[in-house]
Design an enzyme around this catalytic site. Structure first.
Site, PDB file in Angstrom:
ATOM      1  N   LYS A  55     -13.707  13.359  11.376  1.00 36.12           N
ATOM      2  CA  LYS A  55     -13.185  13.542  10.358  1.00 36.12           C
ATOM      3  C   LYS A  55     -12.282  15.041  10.197  1.00 36.12           C
ATOM      4  CE  LYS A  55     -15.538  10.489   7.394  1.00 36.12           C
ATOM      5  NZ  LYS A  55     -16.483   9.877   8.401  1.00 36.12           N
TER       6      LYS A  55
HETATM    7  C1  LIG Z   1     -16.447   8.387   8.735  1.00 42.30           C
HETATM    8  C2  LIG Z   1     -16.859   7.847   9.946  1.00 42.30           C
HETATM    9  C3  LIG Z   1     -16.742   6.669  10.603  1.00 42.30           C
HETATM   10  C4  LIG Z   1     -15.895   5.555   9.830  1.00 42.30           C
HETATM   11  O1  LIG Z   1     -14.396   5.808   9.692  1.00 42.30           O
HETATM   12  P1  LIG Z   1     -13.502   5.164   8.760  1.00 42.30           P
HETATM   13  O2  LIG Z   1     -12.375   5.672   8.876  1.00 42.30           O
HETATM   14  O3  LIG Z   1     -14.209   5.242   7.424  1.00 42.30           O
HETATM   15  O4  LIG Z   1     -13.670   3.633   8.902  1.00 42.30           O
HETATM   16  C5  LIG Z   1     -17.276   6.213  11.699  1.00 42.30           C
HETATM   17  N1  LIG Z   1     -17.880   7.184  12.700  1.00 42.30           N
HETATM   18  C6  LIG Z   1     -18.046   8.542  11.980  1.00 42.30           C
HETATM   19  C7  LIG Z   1     -19.008   9.302  13.020  1.00 42.30           C
HETATM   20  C8  LIG Z   1     -17.640   8.656  10.701  1.00 42.30           C
HETATM   21  O5  LIG Z   1     -18.036   9.936  10.454  1.00 42.30           O
END
Ligand SMILES: *Cc1c(COP(=O)(O)O)cnc(C)c1O
Length: 501
Positions: free
Chosen positions: A113
């Site tokens: 993120k």
């Molecule tokens: C948010 C997240 C995801 C999912 O990503 P999306 O863009 O919501 O599909 C997968 N793995 C981790 C570690 C995350 O923090």
């Protein structure tokens, strides 16, 4: 370039306004009116650029109301050596003949993120200047763990913006809690809510919809905004690393320029994989999009059958950031697949809201099937994959990335498709230390319940250096100790904003 609503219910706006609004006020998400193209020749010219330069090239095709200097400034503030410890920002690591891992977790909070939340605040603070607002922006975030810290790190000390994060009291891991409560900065606020994540999320959503309260804040000089993945400014930076991974494969001689790659994405809200789809629509050669889910496999079923049905049991898995039954960004994908049919999309999402289910028509089903593969892995598969990958390749996966690897291994066995494949690594293994340690040592052999002892133990066993964002967390000063009842959130917000005056 203009941005329009996926539900055909709003005027076209410039990027700055789309980013400032976050989502379409009448419901719906902002998308570009048309996807900018990039030729193979142009992609070839990106070959000797670094990550930051590639980011400027891609982002500037979308943020046409930002100057090149403004975009460069955003990129430099986001992707520097201090926040991303690795010179490649998102390094690609080859594990097998076909498979490479794209490490998206080198940012300050150890989850992917950061790739978006390190830059969104800078897009937003410039957007505010462009669109004009005398008010101070207040970002409200409800988090189940990862997003909160990534948003705090991204927004801390950004001028003209305050951020307030709500997390479930005793509902996140000790590491996650301390990551948030030890955040410094002059504009960051963290509040524990007596309740679970859904309580936090509903409370925040209610506030956005509470016209009286919003007006009251406005009179006091504040305007609310959101940092979750429905904001176009969060999706856009994610398009960049698909180009970066492709260029890396070409540079290493794994593929020729023009040859296709597969991408595998551990998916929750469908944001990350959608960014790959946009890259592909721009002109990046991609063969298959492999969408990996955990036992909350609503997307696996949708991609295979064309029916989105959220009326099902919700599982708490060992890949909690993918525990999600409503994948918001799917709406953007369906808007593109149907050739911008806002009416259709509007109907489907109304059905989802009212009945919990919708089915797309045969034509869209066929289009999706031709490019996307959906599959899932269980908690047990996840742990087995972590252990086997460590034993075979001396490489540590986190639980989310392990789902991607497992789903890919099954795909490879089933299809024999030898296309070079990139698996997104969405979190650093230390972030989910108890599951990763359990995978390696076997359940019941952890020997401790203290997460900080586990971090040390995992470092000893694996030799992988502890992520700097998780170092000495238990020794840092705690700055945020507020606890609130979920019904008292408005008062807490007012108190925080009052203090800051
Ligand atoms: C948010 C997240 C995801 C999912 O990503 P999306 O863009 O919501 O599909 C997968 N793995 C981790 C570690 C995350 O923090």
């Amino acid at each position: 370039m203009d941005y329009i609503s996926t539900r055909g219910n709003f005027r076209a706006v410039k990027a700055a306004e789309a980013i400032k609004l976050g989502m379409v006020p009448e419901g719906g998400l902002f998308v570009p009116t048309s996807i900018p193209k990039i030729s193979l020749e142009e992609i070839g010219k990106l070959m000797d650029k670094n990550y930051q330069e590639v980011a400027v090239e891609i982002i500037s095709k979308y943020l046409t109301d930002y100057t090149l200097d403004e975009i460069r400034d955003c990129v430099d503030q986001a992707y520097n050596q201090e926040s991303f410890g690795h010179p490649d920002v998102a390094p690609l690591v080859k594990l097998t003949e076909e498979m490479s891992i794209l490490e998206l977790w080198h940012g300050p909070t150890a989850a992917f993120k950061d790739m978006a939340l390190q830059i969104l605040p800078h897009f937003l603070s410039k957007a505010i200047k462009k669109v004009g607002s005398e008010k101070e922006i207040v970002i409200l975030v409800a988090t189940s763990g990862d997003t909160g810290k990534a948003a705090l790190e991204g927004f801390k000390n950004v001028e003209g913006i305050k951020i307030i994060v709500f997390f479930p009291h005793h509902g996140v891991s000790k590491v996650q809690e301390l990551q948030m409560t030890t955040t410094d900065g002059n504009n960051t606020h963290v509040v524990a809510i007596n309740g679970n994540f859904d309580d936090c999320q509903s409370a925040v959503k209610e506030i956005f919809a509470d016209k009286d309260f919003v007006q009251k804040l406005s009179n006091e000089g504040f305007e609310l905004s959101s940092a979750n993945s429905i904001n176009w400014g969060r999706l856009l930076p994610q398009i960049v690393y698909y180009f970066w991974a492709y260029l890396d494969l070409v540079k290493k001689g794994e593929i020729e320029l023009g040859e296709k790659m597969n991408i595998v994405v551990p998916t929750g809200n469908f944001g990350n994989i959608l960014a790959g789809y946009y890259a592909n629509q721009m002109g990046l050669p991609i063969n298959k999009f492999i969408c990996a889910s955990n036992e909350n496999k609503v997307l696996t079923d949708f991609l295979n059958e064309g029916v989105y049905d959220r009326r099902r049991e919700f599982f708490k898995t060992n890949s909690p950031s993918m525990d999600i039954l409503i994948s918001s960004n799917l709406e953007r994908f369906l808007f593109e697949i149907t050739g911008h049919d806002g009416q259709k999309v509007d109907n489907w999402f109304k059905q989802l809201k009212d009945d919990g289910i919708f089915e797309i028509e045969a034509d869209s089903k066929a289009k999706i099937k031709a490019m996307m593969v959906g599959d899932f892995a269980s908690d047990t598969d996840t742990l087995t994959t972590i252990r086997e990958t460590f034993e075979k390749h001396n490489y540590l996966l986190d639980t989310h990335t392990a789902i991607g690897v497992k789903v890919y291994q099954d795909y490879l066995a089933k299809t024999g498709d030898k296309t070079k494949t990139v698996v997104d690594a969405t979190a650093n293994p230390y972030k989910f230390v108890s599951s990763v340690l359990e995978a390696i040592k076997g359940s019941g052999n952890l020997g401790t319940e203290d997460e900080f002892e586990m971090l040390e133990e995992l470092e000893k066993i694996s030799g992988l250096k502890l992520h700097s964002g998780l170092e000495a967390l238990d020794k840092k000063p705690v700055y945020h100790e507020k606890v609130s009842e979920k019904d008292n959130i408005r008062a807490v917000i007012e108190e925080i904003l009052e203090e800051g005056k």
